[in-house]
Design a protein around this motif. Structure first.
Motif, short mmCIF file in Angstrom:
data_model
loop_
_atom_site.label_atom_id
_atom_site.label_comp_id
_atom_site.label_asym_id
_atom_site.label_seq_id
_atom_site.Cartn_x
_atom_site.Cartn_y
_atom_site.Cartn_z
N SER A 1 0.86 -1.22 0.07
CA SER A 1 -0.10 -0.03 -0.16
C SER A 1 0.82 1.28 0.19
O SER A 1 2.03 1.23 0.58
CB SER A 1 -0.82 0.13 1.36
N LEU B 1 -10.16 4.36 3.11
CA LEU B 1 -9.26 3.99 2.64
C LEU B 1 -8.27 2.82 3.57
O LEU B 1 -7.68 2.11 2.84
CB LEU B 1 -8.39 5.16 2.24
N CYS C 1 -9.38 -0.33 2.62
CA CYS C 1 -8.83 -0.73 1.42
C CYS C 1 -7.31 -1.17 1.50
O CYS C 1 -6.74 -1.19 0.40
CB CYS C 1 -9.16 0.34 0.16
N VAL D 1 -4.78 0.95 2.24
CA VAL D 1 -4.07 2.38 2.25
C VAL D 1 -3.65 2.68 3.59
O VAL D 1 -4.15 2.66 4.38
CB VAL D 1 -5.05 3.36 1.63
N ALA E 1 -13.60 4.69 -2.77
CA ALA E 1 -12.43 4.57 -1.91
C ALA E 1 -11.40 3.53 -2.46
O ALA E 1 -10.20 3.85 -2.57
CB ALA E 1 -12.68 4.09 -0.35
N TYR F 1 -9.88 5.95 -5.26
CA TYR F 1 -8.51 6.57 -4.60
C TYR F 1 -7.32 5.71 -4.56
O TYR F 1 -6.38 6.18 -4.92
CB TYR F 1 -9.11 7.26 -3.48
N ARG F 2 -7.78 4.42 -4.01
CA ARG F 2 -6.58 3.47 -3.88
C ARG F 2 -6.10 3.28 -5.19
O ARG F 2 -4.70 3.14 -5.43
CB ARG F 2 -7.17 2.36 -3.25
#
Ligand code: ADP
Ligand code: GLC
Length: 487
Positions: free
Chosen positions: A11, A41, A44, A46, A477, A480-481
C-alpha cells in the motif's frame, strides 16, 4: 513492512492534509470527506494518516470526546517571514486512522479567513510546511500528500517550486472540492516570505491575472487532480462557477479524475443514530414519526400538523441557491407545506430568513447557526430536502437526506445530477429535479414533490429508492486507492 490487502502490491503511504476535519473543526462537506474517506481507505489497505491544524477549541473537543492524545517530544517547524514557526504535534487514533493535530499560535483564528490576502493566507502556508515537516517528527514518510482545496494548495506548489522541499520525492494529489474558492490575492511579499521560488510567478505557474492563485498553482504542480463528482469534473472544464479557472483545468484534464464522494455509513445511519429519539430503517419506517414529532416540538408549528415538512441544512451562501429560495418565500402560505431552515453564513441571507420566519410563523422556522444534533433530526424528521444549488461540486446533504428518508428537490447541476433522478422521468426516480436556475423552476419541482406527498404509496416508493441507494465510500475509496497506486 507495508500492509498488503488481497494484492501483491504494497500500500502507499498517504498523508491527508486538510484545514477542516469532522467532527472537530467541520465547516461543511470537506470536513466530512477528510474524516470519512481515510477511514474507508484504511479498509482498502491504504496506509493513510491525517494532519490538520488544532484551531481554537479543537483539542478540547478531542479530549472531551474521550480520545487519548499522545504529544510528540519533537515539534514541527516552518520557516516563514524570516523566522522559525514551531507547532506541537498531538497524535490521536480516530477510528484507526492516525490523526495529527498541530498546535501553534498561528492556528488561532477561524478555519477559513473572511478575506484572502498575503497576511491571512500565512496560517495555511505554514500549515503546509508543518505537514511537510511532519515526517521527521513522527518518523513516517508519506509517498503521497493528498491536499484538499486552496487551504492546502501551497503544499503541492512547495513540492514543485520551493528550495527547501523541491528535493522530496513525494507526489501530491489535489482534490478540488470547490473551485470557486482559490486562495487568490495580490502578491505583496508573499513569495519572499514563503520562500517559493519567485520565478514561479508567471502565467504558466502561480500567477493568475496579476495575482497569486494558490489553487491554480496546485492544479499545475500536483501529480494528480481529483474532484468530487464525475459531473463536476466535466463542468469545471467549461463553467463560469470556476471564476475563470476553467481553461487551466481544461489544460490539465489529462490528470483529472471525477470520483463521487461517499458518506460515512456508520455515522449517518438512521438505524443506529444516537441523536434520534427513535432509530429506524427501511423495514421500520413508521418509527420515523418520533423524529418528526420531536422536530415539530422545536418549532412554533401546530403539533398535529400532518402535511409535508420541507427541510434545508446548509451554509447560507449564494452557492446553495438562496437567490432563488428567498423570492419563493413570498408564496409560502400557498404551497401547502411547512419549511425549516438551519444554517449560518452570509448575514443578508440570515436576515431575510429571520424576517420570513417572523412573517410566516405558521409555515417557516429558521434556526441560525451550526447545530449537529438538530441537523440529524431534520434529515430524519423532514419529508422533502431542498437543495436548489447554483453549483454543487458533489453535495453530501442530499445523500444524507436520502439515507434518512427525506426526498430531495435539487437543481440538475454537479454532483446533484450524479445522485438524484427525477421521479417523473424514468419511473425509477429518488427525488425531484429542475434545470433552469430560477424561482419558478424550483417551485415547479417543489410543487410536484408536495403533491406527490399526498399519495402515500407513490411517495414511499420514491423515499425507499433513496434509502436503498448505496452512497457509502465502498466504490469510491477503491478508485482513490487505484489512483494512488498508479502514480
Ligand atoms: P458544503 O460542503 O458545500 O457545505 P455538502 O452538502 O457537501 O455542502 O456538506 C454539508 C455538510 O455540512 C453536511 O454534512 C451538512 O449536514 C452539514 N451542515 C451544513 N450546515 C450545517 C449546520 N448549520 N448545522 C449542522 N450541519 C450543517
Ligand atoms: C464542497 C462542495 C460540496 C462537496 C464538499 C465535499 O464544500 O461545496 O459540494 O460535497 O465540498 O467534497
Amino acid at each position: 513492512m507495508a500492509a498488503r490487502h488481497g494484492t501483491n502490491r504494497p500500500s502507499k503511504k498517504v498523508l491527508f492534509v486538510s484545514a477542516e476535519l469532522a467532527p472537530f473543526s467541520k465547516v461543511g462537506g470537506l470536513g466530512d470527506v477528510a474524516a470519512s474517506l481515510p477511514k474507508a481507505l484504511l479498509k482498502c489497505g491504504v496506509d493513510v494518516r491525517v494532519v490538520t491544524p488544532a484551531w481554537p477549541g479543537v483539542m478540547d473537543k478531542v479530549r472531551d470526546a474521550g480520545y487519548k492524545v499522545f504529544t510528540f517530544p519533537q515539534k514541527v517547524t516552518a520557516s516563514y517571514a524570516w523566522r522559525v514557526v514551531e507547532a506541537t504535534v498531538n497524535q490521536v487514533d480516530v477510528d484507526g486512522v492516525p490523526t495529527y493535530f498541530l498546535e501553534a499560535p498561528e492556528y488561532g483564528g477561524d478555519v477559513y479567513p473572511w478575506d484572502v490576502n498575503a497576511w491571512t493566507v500565512r496560517p495555511y502556508a505554514i500549515f503546509c510546511m508543518h505537514a511537510l515537516d511532519l515526517r521527521r517528527a513522527v518518523d513516517w514518510e508519506p509517498e503521497i500528500y493528498h491536499c484538499h482545496d486552496w487551504t492546502s494548495a501551497f503544499l503541492s506548489c512547495a513540492l514543485a517550486w520551493h528550495k527547501s522541499y523541491g528535493q522530496l520525492s513525494a507526489k501530491s494529489v489535489m482534490t478540488l472540492h470547490n473551485v470557486a474558492h482559490q486562495g487568490m490575492f495580490p502578491r505583496g511579499v508573499f513569495l519572499e516570505e514563503s520562500g517559493l521560488d519567485a520565478s514561479c510567478f508567471n502565467m504558466w505557474q502561480l500567477e493568475f491575472y496579476g495575482q497569486v492563485n494558490l489553487l491554480k498553482g496546485a492544479i499545475i504542480a500536483s501529480t494528480a487532480l481529483t474532484t468530487v463528482s464525475p459531473r463536476y469534473a466535466w463542468e469545471i472544464q467549461t463553467y463560469e462557477s470556476t471564476q475563470a479557472l476553467a481553461p487551466v483545468i481544461y489544460a490539465n484534464r489529462g490528470k483529472l479524475h471525477g470520483i463521487l464522494n461517499g458518506i460515512d455509513y456508520d455515522y449517518w445511519n438512521p438505524a443506529a443514530d444516537p441523536m434520534l429519539p427513535e432509530c429506524y430503517s427501511v423495514s421500520s419506517l413508521d418509527r420515523r414519526a418520533a423524529s418528526r414529532a420531536k422536530l415539530i416540538e422545536n418549532t412554533p408549528f401546530d403539533p398535529s400538523y400532518d402535511g409535508p415538512i420541507v427541510v434545508c441544512v446548509s451554509r447560507l451562501v449564494e452557492q446553495k441557491g438562496f437567490d432563488i429560495i428567498l423570492p419563493a418565500l413570498k408564496q409560502l402560505d400557498s404551497l401547502g407545506a411547512k419549511f425549516i431552515f438551519l444554517g449560518s453564513g452570509h448575514r443578508w441571507i440570515e436576515d431575510r430568513l429571520r424576517q420570513a420566519a417572523s412573517e410566516h410563523r405558521d409555515s417557516l422556522c429558521f434556526f441560525p447557526g451550526y447545530n449537529e444534533p438538530l441537523s440529524h433530526l431534520m434529515y430524519a424528521g423532514g419529508d422533502i430536502y431542498l437543495m436548489p444549488s447554483l453549483f454543487e461540486p458533489c453535495g453530501l446533504s442530499q445523500m444524507i437526506a436520502m439515507r434518512y428518508g427525506a426526498v430531495p428537490v435539487v437543481r440538475e447541476v454537479g454532483g446533484l445530477i450524479d445522485t438524484v433522478r427525477d421521479a417523473d422521468c424514468d419511473g425509477g426516480g429518488n427525488g425531484f429535479t429542475f434545470i433552469t436556475y430560477d424561482t419558478q423552476g424550483m417551485l415547479w419541482s417543489l410543487r410536484r414533490a408536495i403533491e406527490r406527498y399526498a399519495n402515500k404509496k407513490a411517495w414511499n416508493k420514491i423515499r425507499l429508492r433513496g434509502m436503498q441507494e448505496d452512497f457509502s465510500w465502498n466504490r469510491s475509496a477503491k478508485l482513490y486507492r487505484d489512483l494512488y497506486r498508479s502514480i
